[in-house]
Design a protein around this motif. Sequence first.
Motif, PDB file in Angstrom:
ATOM      1  N   GLY A 243       0.842  -1.195   0.000  1.00 15.67           N
ATOM      2  CA  GLY A 243       0.000   0.000   0.000  1.00 15.67           C
ATOM      3  C   GLY A 243       0.876   1.243   0.000  1.00 15.67           C
ATOM      4  O   GLY A 243       1.666   1.442   0.925  1.00 15.67           O
ATOM      5  N   ASN A 244       0.733   2.049  -1.041  1.00 18.96           N
ATOM      6  CA  ASN A 244       1.495   3.292  -1.151  1.00 18.96           C
ATOM      7  C   ASN A 244       0.560   4.442  -0.758  1.00 18.96           C
ATOM      8  O   ASN A 244      -0.299   4.829  -1.536  1.00 18.96           O
ATOM      9  N   TRP A 245       0.767   4.944   0.447  1.00 24.46           N
ATOM     10  CA  TRP A 245      -0.155   5.967   0.961  1.00 24.46           C
ATOM     11  C   TRP A 245       0.073   7.335   0.337  1.00 24.46           C
ATOM     12  O   TRP A 245      -0.735   8.240   0.517  1.00 24.46           O
ATOM     13  N   LYS A 246       1.212   7.510  -0.327  1.00 22.80           N
ATOM     14  CA  LYS A 246       1.557   8.822  -0.898  1.00 22.80           C
ATOM     15  C   LYS A 246       1.467   9.902   0.191  1.00 22.80           C
ATOM     16  O   LYS A 246       1.745   9.604   1.365  1.00 22.80           O
ATOM     17  N   LEU A 247       1.004  11.095  -0.166  1.00 21.84           N
ATOM     18  CA  LEU A 247       0.962  12.195   0.815  1.00 21.84           C
ATOM     19  C   LEU A 247      -0.396  12.207   1.522  1.00 21.84           C
ATOM     20  O   LEU A 247      -1.184  13.140   1.398  1.00 21.84           O
ATOM     21  N   ASN A 248      -0.657  11.105   2.234  1.00 20.50           N
ATOM     22  CA  ASN A 248      -1.932  10.969   2.952  1.00 20.50           C
ATOM     23  C   ASN A 248      -1.663  10.310   4.298  1.00 20.50           C
ATOM     24  O   ASN A 248      -0.754   9.492   4.415  1.00 20.50           O
ATOM     25  N   GLY A 249      -2.494  10.634   5.265  1.00 22.32           N
ATOM     26  CA  GLY A 249      -2.392   9.949   6.551  1.00 22.32           C
ATOM     27  C   GLY A 249      -2.260  10.901   7.711  1.00 22.32           C
ATOM     28  O   GLY A 249      -2.082  12.110   7.548  1.00 22.32           O
ATOM     29  N   SER A 250      -2.385  10.331   8.896  1.00 19.80           N
ATOM     30  CA  SER A 250      -2.263  11.075  10.157  1.00 19.80           C
ATOM     31  C   SER A 250      -2.027  10.013  11.224  1.00 19.80           C
ATOM     32  O   SER A 250      -2.182   8.811  10.948  1.00 19.80           O
ATOM     33  N   THR A 251      -1.694  10.442  12.433  1.00 16.85           N
ATOM     34  CA  THR A 251      -1.479   9.446  13.494  1.00 16.85           C
ATOM     35  C   THR A 251      -2.785   8.673  13.743  1.00 16.85           C
ATOM     36  O   THR A 251      -2.770   7.458  13.941  1.00 16.85           O
ATOM     37  N   HIS A 252      -3.894   9.391  13.665  1.00 14.41           N
ATOM     38  CA  HIS A 252      -5.189   8.759  13.905  1.00 14.41           C
ATOM     39  C   HIS A 252      -5.491   7.710  12.827  1.00 14.41           C
ATOM     40  O   HIS A 252      -5.876   6.569  13.118  1.00 14.41           O
ATOM     41  N   MET A 253      -5.289   8.108  11.587  1.00 14.22           N
ATOM     42  CA  MET A 253      -5.580   7.193  10.474  1.00 14.22           C
ATOM     43  C   MET A 253      -4.675   5.958  10.530  1.00 14.22           C
ATOM     44  O   MET A 253      -5.099   4.834  10.281  1.00 14.22           O
ATOM     45  N   LEU A 254      -3.407   6.195  10.876  1.00 15.67           N
ATOM     46  CA  LEU A 254      -2.486   5.068  10.936  1.00 15.67           C
ATOM     47  C   LEU A 254      -2.934   4.056  11.994  1.00 15.67           C
ATOM     48  O   LEU A 254      -2.919   2.847  11.755  1.00 15.67           O
ATOM     49  N   LYS A 255      -3.370   4.588  13.122  1.00 12.83           N
ATOM     50  CA  LYS A 255      -3.821   3.709  14.211  1.00 12.83           C
ATOM     51  C   LYS A 255      -5.026   2.888  13.730  1.00 12.83           C
ATOM     52  O   LYS A 255      -5.084   1.670  13.917  1.00 12.83           O
ATOM     53  N   GLU A 256      -5.977   3.567  13.099  1.00 14.31           N
ATOM     54  CA  GLU A 256      -7.191   2.879  12.642  1.00 14.31           C
ATOM     55  C   GLU A 256      -6.889   1.815  11.589  1.00 14.31           C
ATOM     56  O   GLU A 256      -7.368   0.685  11.675  1.00 14.31           O
ATOM     57  N   ILE A 257      -6.094   2.200  10.590  1.00 15.69           N
ATOM     58  CA  ILE A 257      -5.837   1.250   9.491  1.00 15.69           C
ATOM     59  C   ILE A 257      -5.015   0.058   9.969  1.00 15.69           C
ATOM     60  O   ILE A 257      -5.325  -1.087   9.633  1.00 15.69           O
ATOM     61  N   THR A 258      -3.977   0.310  10.771  1.00 14.47           N
ATOM     62  CA  THR A 258      -3.155  -0.830  11.206  1.00 14.47           C
ATOM     63  C   THR A 258      -3.962  -1.779  12.095  1.00 14.47           C
ATOM     64  O   THR A 258      -3.830  -3.002  11.972  1.00 14.47           O
ATOM     65  N   THR A 259      -4.824  -1.230  12.932  1.00 10.83           N
ATOM     66  CA  THR A 259      -5.653  -2.097  13.785  1.00 10.83           C
ATOM     67  C   THR A 259      -6.572  -2.955  12.916  1.00 10.83           C
ATOM     68  O   THR A 259      -6.664  -4.178  13.090  1.00 10.83           O
ATOM     69  N   SER A 260      -7.219  -2.323  11.945  1.00  5.24           N
ATOM     70  CA  SER A 260      -8.135  -3.071  11.064  1.00  5.24           C
ATOM     71  C   SER A 260      -7.394  -4.105  10.228  1.00  5.24           C
ATOM     72  O   SER A 260      -7.860  -5.231  10.061  1.00  5.24           O
ATOM     73  N   LEU A 261      -6.231  -3.717   9.692  1.00  2.99           N
ATOM     74  CA  LEU A 261      -5.499  -4.671   8.849  1.00  2.99           C
ATOM     75  C   LEU A 261      -5.036  -5.875   9.660  1.00  2.99           C
ATOM     76  O   LEU A 261      -5.089  -7.018   9.186  1.00  2.99           O
ATOM     77  N   ARG A 262      -4.560  -5.627  10.855  1.00  2.00           N
ATOM     78  CA  ARG A 262      -4.109  -6.749  11.699  1.00  2.00           C
ATOM     79  C   ARG A 262      -5.234  -7.752  11.880  1.00  2.00           C
ATOM     80  O   ARG A 262      -5.032  -8.955  11.773  1.00  2.00           O
ATOM     81  N   ASN A 263      -6.431  -7.245  12.132  1.00  2.00           N
ATOM     82  CA  ASN A 263      -7.577  -8.140  12.322  1.00  2.00           C
ATOM     83  C   ASN A 263      -7.963  -8.842  11.035  1.00  2.00           C
ATOM     84  O   ASN A 263      -8.116 -10.054  10.993  1.00  2.00           O
ATOM     85  N   ALA A 264      -8.111  -8.058   9.979  1.00  2.00           N
ATOM     86  CA  ALA A 264      -8.629  -8.606   8.723  1.00  2.00           C
ATOM     87  C   ALA A 264      -7.669  -9.617   8.096  1.00  2.00           C
ATOM     88  O   ALA A 264      -8.104 -10.535   7.409  1.00  2.00           O
ATOM     89  N   LEU A 265      -6.361  -9.431   8.330  1.00  2.00           N
ATOM     90  CA  LEU A 265      -5.397 -10.279   7.620  1.00  2.00           C
ATOM     91  C   LEU A 265      -4.832 -11.408   8.476  1.00  2.00           C
ATOM     92  O   LEU A 265      -4.005 -12.194   8.015  1.00  2.00           O
ATOM     93  N   LYS A 266      -5.320 -11.501   9.695  1.00  2.00           N
ATOM     94  CA  LYS A 266      -4.816 -12.513  10.624  1.00  2.00           C
ATOM     95  C   LYS A 266      -4.846 -13.917  10.032  1.00  2.00           C
ATOM     96  O   LYS A 266      -3.908 -14.689  10.153  1.00  2.00           O
ATOM     97  N   MET A 267      -5.946 -14.226   9.357  1.00  2.00           N
ATOM     98  CA  MET A 267      -6.126 -15.584   8.843  1.00  2.00           C
ATOM     99  C   MET A 267      -5.728 -15.725   7.365  1.00  2.00           C
ATOM    100  O   MET A 267      -5.852 -16.798   6.805  1.00  2.00           O
ATOM    101  N   VAL A 268      -5.290 -14.646   6.764  1.00  2.00           N
ATOM    102  CA  VAL A 268      -4.957 -14.717   5.327  1.00  2.00           C
ATOM    103  C   VAL A 268      -3.508 -15.151   5.166  1.00  2.00           C
ATOM    104  O   VAL A 268      -2.594 -14.479   5.636  1.00  2.00           O
TER     105      VAL A 268
END
Length: 256
Positions: free
Chosen positions: A8-33
């Motif tokens: 995932g190339n985030w380019k010039l996008n993101g914030s501390t809040h967004m990073l926290k949200e996305i990493t938490t969701s990805l960890r969950n969603a990809l656990k079994m993949v």
Amino acid sequence: MRRPLVIGNWKLNGSTHMLKEITTSLRNALKMVEGCSVAIAPPVMYLDQARRALTGSEIALGAQNVDIKLSGAFTGDISADMLKDIGAKYIIIGHSDRRIYHKENDEAIAKKFSVVQSVGLIPVLCIGETKRENEDGKTKEVCARQLDAILNTLGTIAIKNSVIAYEPLWAIGTGKSATPLQAQSVHKFIRDYIAQYDANITSKLIIQYGGSVNDKNAAALFAQPDIDGALVGSASLKADLFSAIVTAAAKAKKVI
Ligand code: PGA
């Protein structure tokens, strides 16, 4: 079968809040993949936060740029050593944003490629043609020239620990991806072009496709034999879309 890689190339996008949200969701969603390597490349100032947020997961880190120098009086630059120190693994080189807005030429890109490998990180070399070049039938010529910039200066061996991302400029950020067959034909060309020098390297080489990959078109792209994953821009900013793309890659390339 090559293990696919989705970055995932985030380019010039993101914030501390967004990073926290996305990493938490990805960890969950990809656990079994299983069966697909994954990385995210947020803006460099969020890499340390990302490293901490992803500790203990299989999700790796990438960076979007690097300087050609390792240290010294180069105000504002970030070195390959620093990226390694902070935990990055994949470094995107030669993205069209950098070629266009920062006037990076093939020579500078080859130097970046080399410095990334010199510290043991993996360059992700972006190549691809403009709309005009595509319409003029110059796609393969342009890709060959961009590959030659590496092959002629660093040798075929340099390709061994690298990733190639075919990103037609007309497909980036437009919502209009290359068709699976269009992309496959260029991916095969890239693999064959490098195989002229060393077929052992190319049988293992990861060639990603990039340019408006989303949850809808990913499976058809990954069904092509020479498309080994994706470099994802806008869809990587939404955890559900990005996980769907990773899941599609894992499914398509599953060794039966
Ligand atoms: P996109 O960007 O997925 O938003 O088209 C891809 C890229 O530039 O790497």
